[in-house]
Structure formats: structure tokens, C-alpha cells
Motif scaffolding. Structure first.
Motif, PDB file in Angstrom:
ATOM      1  N   ASN A  41     -40.549 101.446 173.905  1.00 20.28           N
ATOM      2  CA  ASN A  41     -41.531 101.859 172.888  1.00 20.28           C
ATOM      3  C   ASN A  41     -41.444 100.963 171.657  1.00 20.28           C
ATOM      4  O   ASN A  41     -41.220 101.410 170.527  1.00 20.28           O
ATOM      5  CB  ASN A  41     -41.354 103.338 172.540  1.00 20.28           C
ATOM      6  CG  ASN A  41     -41.726 104.241 173.704  1.00 20.28           C
ATOM      7  OD1 ASN A  41     -41.989 103.770 174.819  1.00 20.28           O
ATOM      8  ND2 ASN A  41     -41.745 105.538 173.473  1.00 20.28           N
ATOM      9  N   ILE A  42     -41.650  99.665 171.915  1.00 18.74           N
ATOM     10  CA  ILE A  42     -41.530  98.643 170.880  1.00 18.74           C
ATOM     11  C   ILE A  42     -42.854  98.440 170.161  1.00 18.74           C
ATOM     12  O   ILE A  42     -43.920  98.824 170.638  1.00 18.74           O
ATOM     13  CB  ILE A  42     -41.074  97.300 171.495  1.00 18.74           C
ATOM     14  CG1 ILE A  42     -42.112  96.803 172.522  1.00 18.74           C
ATOM     15  CG2 ILE A  42     -39.688  97.437 172.119  1.00 18.74           C
ATOM     16  CD1 ILE A  42     -41.838  95.410 173.043  1.00 18.74           C
ATOM     17  N   THR A  43     -42.773  97.807 168.994  1.00 13.16           N
ATOM     18  CA  THR A  43     -43.973  97.303 168.337  1.00 13.16           C
ATOM     19  C   THR A  43     -44.309  95.934 168.914  1.00 13.16           C
ATOM     20  O   THR A  43     -43.501  95.312 169.618  1.00 13.16           O
ATOM     21  CB  THR A  43     -43.763  97.135 166.829  1.00 13.16           C
ATOM     22  OG1 THR A  43     -42.802  96.082 166.589  1.00 13.16           O
ATOM     23  CG2 THR A  43     -43.264  98.424 166.188  1.00 13.16           C
ATOM     24  N   ALA A  44     -45.501  95.458 168.622  1.00 11.67           N
ATOM     25  CA  ALA A  44     -45.783  94.040 168.825  1.00 11.67           C
ATOM     26  C   ALA A  44     -44.990  93.247 167.790  1.00 11.67           C
ATOM     27  O   ALA A  44     -44.591  93.791 166.749  1.00 11.67           O
ATOM     28  CB  ALA A  44     -47.280  93.784 168.666  1.00 11.67           C
ATOM     29  N   PRO A  45     -44.743  91.965 168.046  1.00 10.62           N
ATOM     30  CA  PRO A  45     -44.048  91.156 167.039  1.00 10.62           C
ATOM     31  C   PRO A  45     -44.874  91.044 165.759  1.00 10.62           C
ATOM     32  O   PRO A  45     -46.105  90.960 165.799  1.00 10.62           O
ATOM     33  CB  PRO A  45     -43.907  89.793 167.720  1.00 10.62           C
ATOM     34  CG  PRO A  45     -44.101  90.037 169.180  1.00 10.62           C
ATOM     35  CD  PRO A  45     -45.037  91.196 169.265  1.00 10.62           C
ATOM     36  N   PHE A  46     -44.193  91.046 164.617  1.00  6.74           N
ATOM     37  CA  PHE A  46     -44.859  90.828 163.337  1.00  6.74           C
ATOM     38  C   PHE A  46     -43.968  89.953 162.457  1.00  6.74           C
ATOM     39  O   PHE A  46     -42.754  89.873 162.650  1.00  6.74           O
ATOM     40  CB  PHE A  46     -45.192  92.150 162.641  1.00  6.74           C
ATOM     41  CG  PHE A  46     -43.993  93.020 162.308  1.00  6.74           C
ATOM     42  CD1 PHE A  46     -43.410  92.995 161.050  1.00  6.74           C
ATOM     43  CD2 PHE A  46     -43.464  93.887 163.262  1.00  6.74           C
ATOM     44  CE1 PHE A  46     -42.325  93.798 160.738  1.00  6.74           C
ATOM     45  CE2 PHE A  46     -42.371  94.704 162.970  1.00  6.74           C
ATOM     46  CZ  PHE A  46     -41.803  94.656 161.697  1.00  6.74           C
ATOM     47  N   GLU A  47     -44.597  89.290 161.503  1.00  2.09           N
ATOM     48  CA  GLU A  47     -43.857  88.338 160.669  1.00  2.09           C
ATOM     49  C   GLU A  47     -43.248  89.044 159.468  1.00  2.09           C
ATOM     50  O   GLU A  47     -43.901  89.847 158.798  1.00  2.09           O
ATOM     51  CB  GLU A  47     -44.773  87.208 160.186  1.00  2.09           C
ATOM     52  CG  GLU A  47     -44.007  86.093 159.494  1.00  2.09           C
ATOM     53  CD  GLU A  47     -44.855  84.868 159.211  1.00  2.09           C
ATOM     54  OE1 GLU A  47     -44.721  84.308 158.111  1.00  2.09           O
ATOM     55  OE2 GLU A  47     -45.658  84.489 160.090  1.00  2.09           O
ATOM     56  N   ASP A  48     -41.987  88.742 159.208  1.00  7.95           N
ATOM     57  CA  ASP A  48     -41.292  89.297 158.055  1.00  7.95           C
ATOM     58  C   ASP A  48     -40.369  88.222 157.497  1.00  7.95           C
ATOM     59  O   ASP A  48     -39.469  87.746 158.201  1.00  7.95           O
ATOM     60  CB  ASP A  48     -40.486  90.538 158.455  1.00  7.95           C
ATOM     61  CG  ASP A  48     -39.784  91.170 157.267  1.00  7.95           C
ATOM     62  OD1 ASP A  48     -40.464  91.873 156.482  1.00  7.95           O
ATOM     63  OD2 ASP A  48     -38.560  90.949 157.106  1.00  7.95           O
ATOM     64  N   GLU A  49     -40.618  87.820 156.282  1.00  9.80           N
ATOM     65  CA  GLU A  49     -39.812  86.794 155.615  1.00  9.80           C
ATOM     66  C   GLU A  49     -39.652  85.550 156.490  1.00  9.80           C
ATOM     67  O   GLU A  49     -38.556  85.005 156.641  1.00  9.80           O
ATOM     68  CB  GLU A  49     -38.445  87.361 155.216  1.00  9.80           C
ATOM     69  CG  GLU A  49     -38.569  88.486 154.203  1.00  9.80           C
ATOM     70  CD  GLU A  49     -37.231  89.008 153.695  1.00  9.80           C
ATOM     71  OE1 GLU A  49     -37.058  89.075 152.476  1.00  9.80           O
ATOM     72  OE2 GLU A  49     -36.355  89.330 154.533  1.00  9.80           O
ATOM     73  N   GLY A  50     -40.771  85.126 157.089  1.00  9.39           N
ATOM     74  CA  GLY A  50     -40.787  83.881 157.850  1.00  9.39           C
ATOM     75  C   GLY A  50     -40.276  83.973 159.268  1.00  9.39           C
ATOM     76  O   GLY A  50     -40.230  82.965 159.970  1.00  9.39           O
ATOM     77  N   SER A 129     -40.915  93.918 152.313  1.00  4.50           N
ATOM     78  CA  SER A 129     -40.346  93.372 153.545  1.00  4.50           C
ATOM     79  C   SER A 129     -39.463  94.441 154.164  1.00  4.50           C
ATOM     80  O   SER A 129     -39.246  95.515 153.591  1.00  4.50           O
ATOM     81  CB  SER A 129     -39.528  92.111 153.259  1.00  4.50           C
ATOM     82  OG  SER A 129     -38.417  92.438 152.421  1.00  4.50           O
ATOM     83  N   ILE A 130     -38.925  94.132 155.349  1.00 10.71           N
ATOM     84  CA  ILE A 130     -38.040  95.092 156.014  1.00 10.71           C
ATOM     85  C   ILE A 130     -36.853  95.451 155.129  1.00 10.71           C
ATOM     86  O   ILE A 130     -36.459  96.621 155.021  1.00 10.71           O
ATOM     87  CB  ILE A 130     -37.561  94.518 157.366  1.00 10.71           C
ATOM     88  CG1 ILE A 130     -38.732  94.479 158.363  1.00 10.71           C
ATOM     89  CG2 ILE A 130     -36.404  95.324 157.939  1.00 10.71           C
ATOM     90  CD1 ILE A 130     -38.440  93.731 159.633  1.00 10.71           C
ATOM     91  N   SER A 131     -36.290  94.456 154.465  1.00  3.16           N
ATOM     92  CA  SER A 131     -35.096  94.698 153.641  1.00  3.16           C
ATOM     93  C   SER A 131     -35.394  95.580 152.431  1.00  3.16           C
ATOM     94  O   SER A 131     -34.474  96.170 151.857  1.00  3.16           O
ATOM     95  CB  SER A 131     -34.499  93.378 153.177  1.00  3.16           C
ATOM     96  OG  SER A 131     -35.431  92.657 152.383  1.00  3.16           O
ATOM     97  N   GLY A 132     -36.673  95.686 152.054  1.00  2.06           N
ATOM     98  CA  GLY A 132     -37.025  96.483 150.886  1.00  2.06           C
ATOM     99  C   GLY A 132     -37.719  97.792 151.207  1.00  2.06           C
ATOM    100  O   GLY A 132     -38.319  98.416 150.317  1.00  2.06           O
ATOM    101  N   LEU A 133     -37.648  98.234 152.457  1.00  3.85           N
ATOM    102  CA  LEU A 133     -38.340  99.466 152.841  1.00  3.85           C
ATOM    103  C   LEU A 133     -37.751 100.692 152.144  1.00  3.85           C
ATOM    104  O   LEU A 133     -36.532 100.866 152.077  1.00  3.85           O
ATOM    105  CB  LEU A 133     -38.260  99.664 154.358  1.00  3.85           C
ATOM    106  CG  LEU A 133     -39.099  98.726 155.232  1.00  3.85           C
ATOM    107  CD1 LEU A 133     -38.781  98.946 156.701  1.00  3.85           C
ATOM    108  CD2 LEU A 133     -40.595  98.909 154.964  1.00  3.85           C
TER     109      LEU A 133
END
Length: 312
Positions: A41-50, A129-133
Motif C-alpha cells: 500500500n505504497i504511494t507513487a514516488p514523489f520529489e522531496d528535497e531533490g 518537506s518530509i523532515s518538517g511535517l
């Protein structure tokens, strides 16, 4: 804006009978670095901080206790991203709203009245970004498949999936709000249902929403049923929604379990489960569809872009 027409509600069997599709390049999405646990049950790939990132549900084969990990690709395998948070959730999803990443998943908790059972709700995070969620909202208890999308006019579309008295086994609702700060339990509970999508014995939900070129919302979702033996059957589907009028098109299937590679299942009753994760649309009229398979693994296939039909 395109006017959408809709026929009568269709069952899983009717959708299967009329389904024709060309699929190519089935491929397992390989994960490592998480021991002997499954990723599905994954997401599609997405860009985060390059970097390209996949969020995935990680759990032991004999458990429903799940975590969401963020993975990056190394040597044709996806490995946990160093320093990324690990969320106590199931079934992750993402979107971008007002330039921020919005990510959510399903949180389980001891059921308040049914001893030994679990309850669930959708939890939403946002950040640069992911690190700032940071967590910013919770959905109603008992509601999975809550999805958000930023519309052309800047408003936010809200796809819901109530169960029980309002939604039975699960039906899709739709409403709009001016901004994320207007998202509330009342908004989610009171969203009108899209009538005529599912018979009462079957159910469905939205998994990912795409803003199409003409302003329509392309919805990737699932429709599901039980057979007489109690086995579950989940089919990935799409439809288009006019955010202004609430009109929507007929559901159309985009693949079945047989289009993917053989693999293991969490339990025998889950063998025919394809749980829609996400679609990456290509410029050549194709799309890559990412899915959870049989609650035990993740795969992807190439299909004809299912949203092109709504952009004409």
C-alpha cells in the motif's frame, strides 16, 4: 468545463465484464533494510528535497501493527531514508497544497466500545518537506480514504468515505473548503455522498486525486466486494469529478490482480486485492500505476493514462 454524464450504478462483476485494458511491464517494487517485514500500500514516488521518495506501509506478515517509512532508491531497491521520520500509520498518501507537502495515513487505536477490536481514523500532516511535517488535522473516527486536492481556484477539494449509518460499507463523499484551515470534523462528516457509485453490498474509496488540465478532478480509487466464501476482491478504478457541480463520471476499472506478477498474500482471503497507491502520468499517453498487492507486497505496471479520456 466538460459535462460529465453518468449511468446507473455498476457492480464489480459488471465492471469486470466490460473491462478491457492493455497493461505492460509488471514489476515488483523491491524494498530492503526493514528486516523480514512486508511493504505494501505504497504511494507513487514523489520529489522531496531533490530526491524521489516512496512512502509505504511496513508491517509483519502476521500483524496489522503498521508503520509508514519513507524510502529512497539505491541500486534498484528502495531503502529507508536516513533521518526520515517513521509514522505510526497505515496506508500513506500525499498531495501538494499551497506549495506544501500534505501527507496522511490511517491511525489505529483500541476501539472505545468493542473490546479487543481496533478503531481507526485518518491523520494529516503538512510541512515544507518530509523532515518538517507536523500534524494538523484528524478525520472522524471510523473514516479511512480521506483525500484532499488543491483546485484551480485555490480552494481545497475534500473526498471522504463515511461508513455505517451514512456510508454503509463505504461510499465516497465530496465537498469544498476555502483553505486547509477550514478543514473540520463537521466538514468531513457532512460532505454529501456521490450517489449511485456502489451497491450497498459493495464498497469503495478514493486513493489519490489529480487536478486535470480542464479543472476536473481525476480520482484514482478502488471498488471492492466479498464473495460467498468471505474472500475480499479489490479492483483499482478511476472516475472524473466536476468540482463546481459535483457531477461525476461512471467508474472504470484500470487493472486486475491478473495483470500483476504472482506473489504472496497476507492471508488466503486477500489474494485478489489490488489497493490503488498512485499514478504517475507520462507525456506519451501512458501512466505508471503503483499498487499494494494482496496486503503483502508492492508492484507497478504501465497502463494507458486513464485520465486522458476526461481531458478531451
Amino acid at each position: 468545463m466538460t459535462v460529465l454524464t453518468k449511468g446507473k450504478v455498476k457492480t464489480c462483476k459488471q465492471l469486470l465484464d466490460e473491462f478491457t485494458c492493455t497493461t505492460e511491464n509488471p514489476e515488483k517494487v523491491i524494498f530492503s533494510g526493514i528486516g523480514d517485514k512486508d511493504v505494501y500500500n505504497i504511494t507513487a514516488p514523489f520529489e522531496d528535497e531533490g530526491q524521489l521518495v516512496i512512502a509505504g506501509r511496513v508491517e509483519s506478515r502476521n500483524s496489522e501493527q503498521s508503520q509508514v517509512f519513507f524510502f529512497v532508491k539505491q541500486n534498484n531497491e528502495w531503502v529507508p531514508r536516513v533521518g526520515a521520520p517513521v509514522l505510526e500509520l497505515q496506508d500513506p498518501f500525499f498531495t501538494k497544497i499551497a506549495g506544501e507537502l500534505v501527507l496522511g495515513g490511517v491511525q489505529t487505536f483500541p476501539h472505545p466500545t468493542n473490546e479487543g477490536a481496533l478503531g481507526w481514523r485518518t491523520v494529516l500532516y503538512k510541512g515544507p518537506s518530509i523532515s518538517g511535517l507536523q500534524e494538523f488535522a484528524k478525520g472522524p473516527d471510523g473514516m479511512k480514504d480521506l483525500r484532499l486536492i488543491e483546485l484551480m481556484d485555490g480552494r481545497i477539494g475534500v473526498l471522504t468515505r463515511p461508513q455505517g449509518e451514512k456510508g454503509g460499507r463505504g461510499k465516497i463523499g465530496w465537498t469544498r473548503i476555502p483553505s486547509l484551515s477550514d478543514l473540520s470534523l463537521d466538514v468531513m462528516n457532512e460532505a454529501p455522498l456521490l450517489g449511485g457509485q456502489f451497491i450497498d453490498e459493495q464498497w469503495g474509496g478514493a486513493n489519490e486525486a489529480h487536478l486535470l488540465e480542464n479543472g476536473l478532478v481525476g480520482v484514482l480509487g478502488h471498488i471492492a466486494s466479498f464473495d460467498q466464501e468471505g474472500n475480499r476482491h479489490y479492483y483499482p478504478m478511476v472516475f472524473a469529478l466536476n468540482p463546481e457541480t459535483g457531477e461525476f463520471s461512471d467508474i472504470k476499472l484500470i487493472a486486475t490482480r491478473s495483470h500483476f506478477l504472482p506473489g504472496q498474500a497476507k492471508r488466503p482471503d486477500l489474494e485478489d486485492v489490488v489497493f490503488s497507491g498512485g499514478i504517475v502520468r507520462n507525456t506519451d499517453g501512458t501512466a505508471v500505476f503503483y499498487a499494494g498487492i494482496s496486503d503483502a507486497e508492492a508492484q507497478r505496471i504501465t497502463i494507458t493514462d486513464p485520465f486522458l479520456q476526461y481531458e478531451g
